[in-house]
Design an enzyme around this catalytic site. Structure first.
Site, PDB file in Angstrom:
ATOM      1  N   HIS A   1       1.944  11.112  -2.218  1.00 18.96           N
ATOM      2  CA  HIS A   1       0.681  10.963  -1.509  1.00 18.96           C
ATOM      3  C   HIS A   1       0.000  12.321  -1.519  1.00 18.96           C
ATOM      4  O   HIS A   1       0.441  13.250  -0.838  1.00 18.96           O
ATOM      5  CB  HIS A   1       0.939  10.469  -0.076  1.00 18.96           C
ATOM      6  CG  HIS A   1      -0.257   9.856   0.547  1.00 18.96           C
ATOM      7  ND1 HIS A   1      -0.357   9.616   1.899  1.00 18.96           N
ATOM      8  CD2 HIS A   1      -1.411   9.398   0.003  1.00 18.96           C
ATOM      9  CE1 HIS A   1      -1.514   9.049   2.158  1.00 18.96           C
ATOM     10  NE2 HIS A   1      -2.174   8.910   1.026  1.00 18.96           N
TER      11      HIS A   1
ATOM     12  N   HIS B   1       0.864  -1.186   0.000  1.00 14.39           N
ATOM     13  CA  HIS B   1       0.000   0.000   0.000  1.00 14.39           C
ATOM     14  C   HIS B   1       0.898   1.233   0.000  1.00 14.39           C
ATOM     15  O   HIS B   1       1.856   1.311   0.780  1.00 14.39           O
ATOM     16  CB  HIS B   1      -0.900   0.003   1.239  1.00 14.39           C
ATOM     17  CG  HIS B   1      -1.688   1.268   1.414  1.00 14.39           C
ATOM     18  ND1 HIS B   1      -1.352   2.238   2.346  1.00 14.39           N
ATOM     19  CD2 HIS B   1      -2.795   1.720   0.782  1.00 14.39           C
ATOM     20  CE1 HIS B   1      -2.224   3.230   2.274  1.00 14.39           C
ATOM     21  NE2 HIS B   1      -3.107   2.947   1.344  1.00 14.39           N
TER      22      HIS B   1
END
Length: 586
Positions: free
Chosen positions: A163, A117
């Protein structure tokens, strides 16, 4: 004990090598049973391998290899010291060295797949650097699914990986792709899936398509723009790269999906972690919280099952997508609808899955028989912690996505599961998750099943800390006080942890304790092993851990190497343990 006396004792310990005097009584008795006049000859060793180690096909030649490997001075067999050396040696591991031995010709949906992830993050989810280094490290460990969040760079003329809406520093997409190409098949020749979370306009999507095509060339698996009717097998996709993403509806530079700032505030108080990580959450009492901030970009529902979602998609980018992702419009029933004419990937947060499991457990299992389910950490895990992976595996979820850059007990379970099947990153799901019954019934994860197997574990002793740790690491003035924890991670009925007594002032603890674990679903059970050093005034110190798939445990007396908190094997620290498996006849 005075400081000076302890230092003298420690110096002696540093020179010390395991000898007969350290052998547990149970080991000595077994040696006597299979030896004559203090020597275990070839015949005796072969009988020991068959009867105690349960190596039913062991031959005289196998016994001879063991004798040769020990390199001792007696040519006719093993004395007790040499026998003890064999038991504690690298030649006697706890898992079978079978390589890839599962059937690899079934569709991808029939396997648990080692999944990362936010694979590009070096640390926490808010402010750590983005880099290709954690991607390389994950691939070297055998991870087969790499996730990349792709965004326009500041000039909007190239593509970065970062991110979004955080302080993470970007890394160029092309650097990540090149590193994946170079390291994809170092640990395993089975396919690597790149899941893309896409935040790009069509012009940059076209640029991504060019990068991907030029970087991977013939290695890229591109079946065409249409959804697959059935997933290909890992065997047919050896040394191939697969792209998976949700074809986006349209480019929205300021998309409203996640409120990461709110998540950050929620997460600040998240972790007073023990030195070795929090205990794995109990599935029976899982707290199901509001998951409105846990959306992945790809998780927003698609109008009319996504048929109109590809309108503005760059055609060359669309052709790259081999595994289509997305959520049909509607609730759980629509999300989990099985289409006989096409397969897809669905993503759910850990909390969404916990909620769904309460009412739709069997539907999830049925969905995962043909389709792929990806589970990802909830948004408030800003510290890059993880959840209990069994919630996904017991429902058939193939891609249980973990933050691989951290450490802790949940990640140890992930490492343990994917030690199976030669560490290739693909583990065949048990038959009960793949097949339907005579009335088209499927496995119900909520039903408690009868005990199927009993695992008996004997923890004899441990050694090696005096080689791998500084003499004052555990206690400045005395030897350590070790205890072991042994237990099972599996379906809720099988979960348990037990501990040995604490042995004071001993670098070579000899516990000689036996534990029994009744297992209702041994196929999903992982044996958890930890060693800690008791500290009266502070938190107990970490002394090593490992996690082993019960399905691949070798019966008998085995040397079990322990790992650091990050999962790296120590040079010397091992436990001597015995494993005995017995099936329960109904």
């Amino acid at each position: 004990m005075s400081k000076q006396t302890y230092r003298v004792c420690f110096c002696f310990r540093r020179r010390f090598r395991l000898t007969v005097s350290e052998a547990p009584e149970g080991i000595k008795k077994l040696f006597e049973q299979y030896s004559e006049n203090g020597i275990m000859n070839l015949d005796g060793l072969q009988r020991f391998l068959v009867e105690v180690q349960k190596e039913e096909k062991a031959t005289i030649e196998d016994a001879q290899k063991i004798i040769d490997s020990v390199k001792h001075f007696h040519r006719k067999g093993l004395n007790l010291e040499a026998f003890f050396k064999y038991l504690f040696g690298d030649i006697n591991p706890p898992l079978a060295s079978l390589g890839v031995h599962h059937d690899m010709s079934a569709p991808l949906s029939h396997y648990f797949i080692y999944t990362g992830h936010n694979s590009y993050l070096t640390g926490n989810q808010l402010s750590s650097d983005c880099s290709d280094v954690p991607i390389i490290n994950a691939l070297k460990r055998g991870v087969r699914v790499i996730e990349l969040d792709i965004w326009p760079n500041s000039a909007k003329d190239n593509v970065d990986v970062l991110h979004g809406r955080t302080l993470t520093t970007p890394v160029e997409l092309i650097q990540c792709l090149k590193s994946i190409r170079e390291h994809a098949f170092v640990a395993s020749e089975y396919p690597v899936v790149i899941t893309l979370e896409d935040h790009l306009a069509p012009d940059l999507q076209a640029k991504v398509a060019e990068m991907v095509t030029q970087t991977f060339g013939d290695v890229l698996f591109s079946p065409g723009p249409e959804c697959l009717k059935e997933f290909p097998s890992p065997e047919s996709l050896k040394k191939r790269i697969i792209i998976s993403t949700k074809p986006p509806k349209e480019y929205l530079e300021a998309k409203e999906a996640k409120d990461k700032e709110n998540d950050a505030e929620k997460g600040k108080a998240a972790s007073d972690e023990e030195a070795w990580g929090k205990e794995v959450p109990d599935l029976k009492g899982s707290h199901v919280a509001d998951d409105k901030n846990d959306l992945d970009e790809e998780d927003e529902e698609d109008p009319e099952d996504g048929d109109k979602s590809q309108h503005n998609l760059a055609p060359e980018y669309k052709r790259l997508i081999a595994i289509h992702a997305g959520k049909p419009k509607g609730g759980l029933d629509e999300w989990l609808r099985v289409d006989p004419d096409k397969v897809r990937r669905l993503s759910m947060s850990e909390q969404e899955l916990e909620k769904a499991a309460l009412t739709h457990g069997k539907q999830i299992v049925r969905f995962t028989q043909r389709n792929i389910l990806r589970v990802y950490p909830k948004g408030i895990r800003v510290d890059s912690s993880n959840y209990n992976p069994l919630i996904g595996w017991m429902h058939g979820a193939q891609m249980v996505a973990f933050n691989m850059q951290g450490y802790g007990r949940s990640l140890w379970l992930m490492h343990g599961m994917f030690k199976a099947n030669g560490g290739c990153g693909y583990v065949k799901k048990p038959d009960f998750l793949l097949k339907s019954g005579p009335h088209d019934d499927v496995f119900d994860p909520s039903v408690r099943l009868p005990v199927k197997t009993v695992l008996k574990v004997t923890v004899y002793m441990g050694e090696g800390w005096y080689h791998d740790f500084h003499h004052t690491h555990f206690d400045a003035y005395s030897p350590p006080d070790f205890y072991a924890r042994v237990g099972i991670a599996g379906v809720p009925a099988d979960n348990v942890m037990k501990k040995t007594k604490t042995l004071e002032d001993n670098w070579v603890p000899s516990w000689n304790e036996e534990f029994e674990f009744p297992l209702t679903v041994p196929e999903l059970a992982l044996l958890r092993i930890e060693v800690h050093e008791y500290d009266m005034s502070e938190k107990d110190d970490f002394g090593g851990q490992t996690c082993l798939p019960v399905s691949e445990l070798r019966s008998g007396i085995r040397a079990v190497p322990l790992n650091s908190r990050k999962g790296d094997k120590y040079n010397s620290v091992k436990l001597l343990m015995r494993f005995e498996l017995s099936d329960i006849r109904v």
